[in-house]
Motif scaffolding. Structure first.
Motif, PDB file in Angstrom:
ATOM      1  N   GLN A   1      -3.804  52.497  56.997  1.00  0.00           N
ATOM      2  CA  GLN A   1      -2.914  53.374  56.238  1.00  0.00           C
ATOM      3  C   GLN A   1      -3.707  54.499  55.576  1.00  0.00           C
ATOM      4  O   GLN A   1      -3.165  55.245  54.761  1.00  0.00           O
ATOM      5  CB  GLN A   1      -2.138  52.574  55.188  1.00  0.00           C
ATOM      6  N   GLU A   2      -4.961  54.623  55.962  1.00  0.00           N
ATOM      7  CA  GLU A   2      -5.815  55.703  55.453  1.00  0.00           C
ATOM      8  C   GLU A   2      -5.640  56.927  56.356  1.00  0.00           C
ATOM      9  O   GLU A   2      -5.913  56.860  57.546  1.00  0.00           O
ATOM     10  CB  GLU A   2      -7.276  55.248  55.459  1.00  0.00           C
ATOM     11  N   PRO A   3      -5.160  58.032  55.825  1.00  0.00           N
ATOM     12  CA  PRO A   3      -4.951  59.228  56.651  1.00  0.00           C
ATOM     13  C   PRO A   3      -6.272  59.760  57.222  1.00  0.00           C
ATOM     14  O   PRO A   3      -7.310  59.697  56.559  1.00  0.00           O
ATOM     15  CB  PRO A   3      -4.362  60.244  55.681  1.00  0.00           C
ATOM     16  N   THR A   4      -6.194  60.278  58.435  1.00  0.00           N
ATOM     17  CA  THR A   4      -7.362  60.890  59.061  1.00  0.00           C
ATOM     18  C   THR A   4      -7.499  62.335  58.584  1.00  0.00           C
ATOM     19  O   THR A   4      -6.560  62.909  58.009  1.00  0.00           O
ATOM     20  CB  THR A   4      -7.225  60.894  60.582  1.00  0.00           C
ATOM     21  N   ALA A   5      -8.626  62.915  58.868  1.00  0.00           N
ATOM     22  CA  ALA A   5      -8.848  64.325  58.528  1.00  0.00           C
ATOM     23  C   ALA A   5      -7.828  65.212  59.241  1.00  0.00           C
ATOM     24  O   ALA A   5      -7.326  66.189  58.662  1.00  0.00           O
ATOM     25  CB  ALA A   5     -10.270  64.740  58.893  1.00  0.00           C
ATOM     26  N   GLU A   6      -7.484  64.852  60.473  1.00  0.00           N
ATOM     27  CA  GLU A   6      -6.493  65.633  61.232  1.00  0.00           C
ATOM     28  C   GLU A   6      -5.123  65.584  60.574  1.00  0.00           C
ATOM     29  O   GLU A   6      -4.404  66.585  60.528  1.00  0.00           O
ATOM     30  CB  GLU A   6      -6.409  65.122  62.684  1.00  0.00           C
TER      31      GLU A   6
ATOM     32  N   ALA B   1       2.440  62.460  67.174  1.00  0.00           N
ATOM     33  CA  ALA B   1       1.447  61.549  67.744  1.00  0.00           C
ATOM     34  C   ALA B   1       0.183  62.273  68.176  1.00  0.00           C
ATOM     35  O   ALA B   1      -0.902  61.697  68.154  1.00  0.00           O
ATOM     36  CB  ALA B   1       2.044  60.785  68.922  1.00  0.00           C
ATOM     37  N   ALA B   2       0.311  63.547  68.552  1.00  0.00           N
ATOM     38  CA  ALA B   2      -0.878  64.322  68.921  1.00  0.00           C
ATOM     39  C   ALA B   2      -1.841  64.424  67.745  1.00  0.00           C
ATOM     40  O   ALA B   2      -3.041  64.620  67.936  1.00  0.00           O
ATOM     41  CB  ALA B   2      -0.473  65.709  69.397  1.00  0.00           C
ATOM     42  N   VAL B   3      -1.331  64.272  66.539  1.00  0.00           N
ATOM     43  CA  VAL B   3      -2.156  64.337  65.334  1.00  0.00           C
ATOM     44  C   VAL B   3      -2.534  62.932  64.851  1.00  0.00           C
ATOM     45  O   VAL B   3      -3.688  62.666  64.525  1.00  0.00           O
ATOM     46  CB  VAL B   3      -1.426  65.114  64.209  1.00  0.00           C
ATOM     47  N   THR B   4      -1.572  62.018  64.814  1.00  0.00           N
ATOM     48  CA  THR B   4      -1.827  60.671  64.283  1.00  0.00           C
ATOM     49  C   THR B   4      -2.593  59.796  65.260  1.00  0.00           C
ATOM     50  O   THR B   4      -3.240  58.837  64.870  1.00  0.00           O
ATOM     51  CB  THR B   4      -0.516  59.940  63.948  1.00  0.00           C
ATOM     52  N   GLY B   5      -2.464  60.107  66.546  1.00  0.00           N
ATOM     53  CA  GLY B   5      -2.968  59.221  67.587  1.00  0.00           C
ATOM     54  C   GLY B   5      -1.833  58.318  68.035  1.00  0.00           C
ATOM     55  O   GLY B   5      -0.935  57.998  67.252  1.00  0.00           O
ATOM     56  N   ARG B   6      -1.851  57.923  69.293  1.00  0.00           N
ATOM     57  CA  ARG B   6      -0.754  57.125  69.849  1.00  0.00           C
ATOM     58  C   ARG B   6      -0.848  55.649  69.492  1.00  0.00           C
ATOM     59  O   ARG B   6       0.088  54.893  69.711  1.00  0.00           O
ATOM     60  CB  ARG B   6      -0.687  57.290  71.363  1.00  0.00           C
ATOM     61  N   ALA B   7      -1.978  55.215  68.943  1.00  0.00           N
ATOM     62  CA  ALA B   7      -2.160  53.790  68.667  1.00  0.00           C
ATOM     63  C   ALA B   7      -1.741  53.382  67.260  1.00  0.00           C
ATOM     64  O   ALA B   7      -1.741  52.193  66.943  1.00  0.00           O
ATOM     65  CB  ALA B   7      -3.611  53.397  68.916  1.00  0.00           C
ATOM     66  N   THR B   8      -1.343  54.336  66.422  1.00  0.00           N
ATOM     67  CA  THR B   8      -0.936  53.958  65.070  1.00  0.00           C
ATOM     68  C   THR B   8       0.330  53.106  65.110  1.00  0.00           C
ATOM     69  O   THR B   8       1.203  53.325  65.951  1.00  0.00           O
ATOM     70  CB  THR B   8      -0.719  55.191  64.160  1.00  0.00           C
ATOM     71  N   VAL B   9       0.413  52.163  64.205  1.00  0.00           N
ATOM     72  CA  VAL B   9       1.608  51.317  64.130  1.00  0.00           C
ATOM     73  C   VAL B   9       2.643  51.916  63.179  1.00  0.00           C
ATOM     74  O   VAL B   9       3.721  51.361  63.012  1.00  0.00           O
ATOM     75  CB  VAL B   9       1.272  49.868  63.698  1.00  0.00           C
ATOM     76  N   TYR B  10       2.303  53.058  62.563  1.00  0.00           N
ATOM     77  CA  TYR B  10       3.164  53.651  61.546  1.00  0.00           C
ATOM     78  C   TYR B  10       3.768  54.987  61.970  1.00  0.00           C
ATOM     79  O   TYR B  10       3.209  55.700  62.794  1.00  0.00           O
ATOM     80  CB  TYR B  10       2.371  53.895  60.249  1.00  0.00           C
TER      81      TYR B  10
END
Length: 120
Positions: free
Chosen positions: A55-60, A76-85
């Motif tokens: 649940q820690e946000p990435t720099a992106e 998803a292009a920003v969060t990544g496709r593997a996040t569960v949130y």
């Protein structure tokens, strides 16, 4: 990709019998407690990535929210496709909205994996 796995994916409706053979084989499989499970990558699913439960946000994400401080969704292009949130921006900061998928016991995204029934 073993033909038996492809046949099971088709028989269980995970992939269409009318789809080209190369598309049908665009999957990965693994063993879970003595059973075969498969994930079809047809929709760019992160089959081989472990679920991102952070649940820690990435720099992106932070950069995205700085640029779009009230975005209802961080893509998803920003969060990544593997996040569960599902993520959004609140007052210029990334925030978790809700959990949308679960991790299985091996740490993969459970919603994308199918237990295959032995074929007769």
């Amino acid at each position: 990709m073993p033909d038996s796995v492809v046949k099971a994916l088709v028989q269980q409706g995970v992939v269409s019998a009318d789809a080209p053979a190369d598309f049908q084989k665009n999957a990965v499989w693994r063993c879970v407690d003595g059973q075969v499970w498969a994930c079809h990558r047809g929709a760019n699913l992160p089959c081989q990535e472990k679920a991102d439960t952070s649940q820690e946000p990435t720099a992106e994400m932070k950069d995205f929210c700085t640029a779009q401080p009230s975005a209802d969704v961080i893509p998803a292009a920003v969060t990544g496709r593997a996040t569960v949130y599902e993520w959004k921006c609140t007052d210029g900061k990334p925030a978790v909205v809700r959990q949308v998928v679960k991790a299985d016991a091996q740490g993969f995204l459970a919603d994308y994996w199918y237990q295959l029934t032995p074929q007769k």
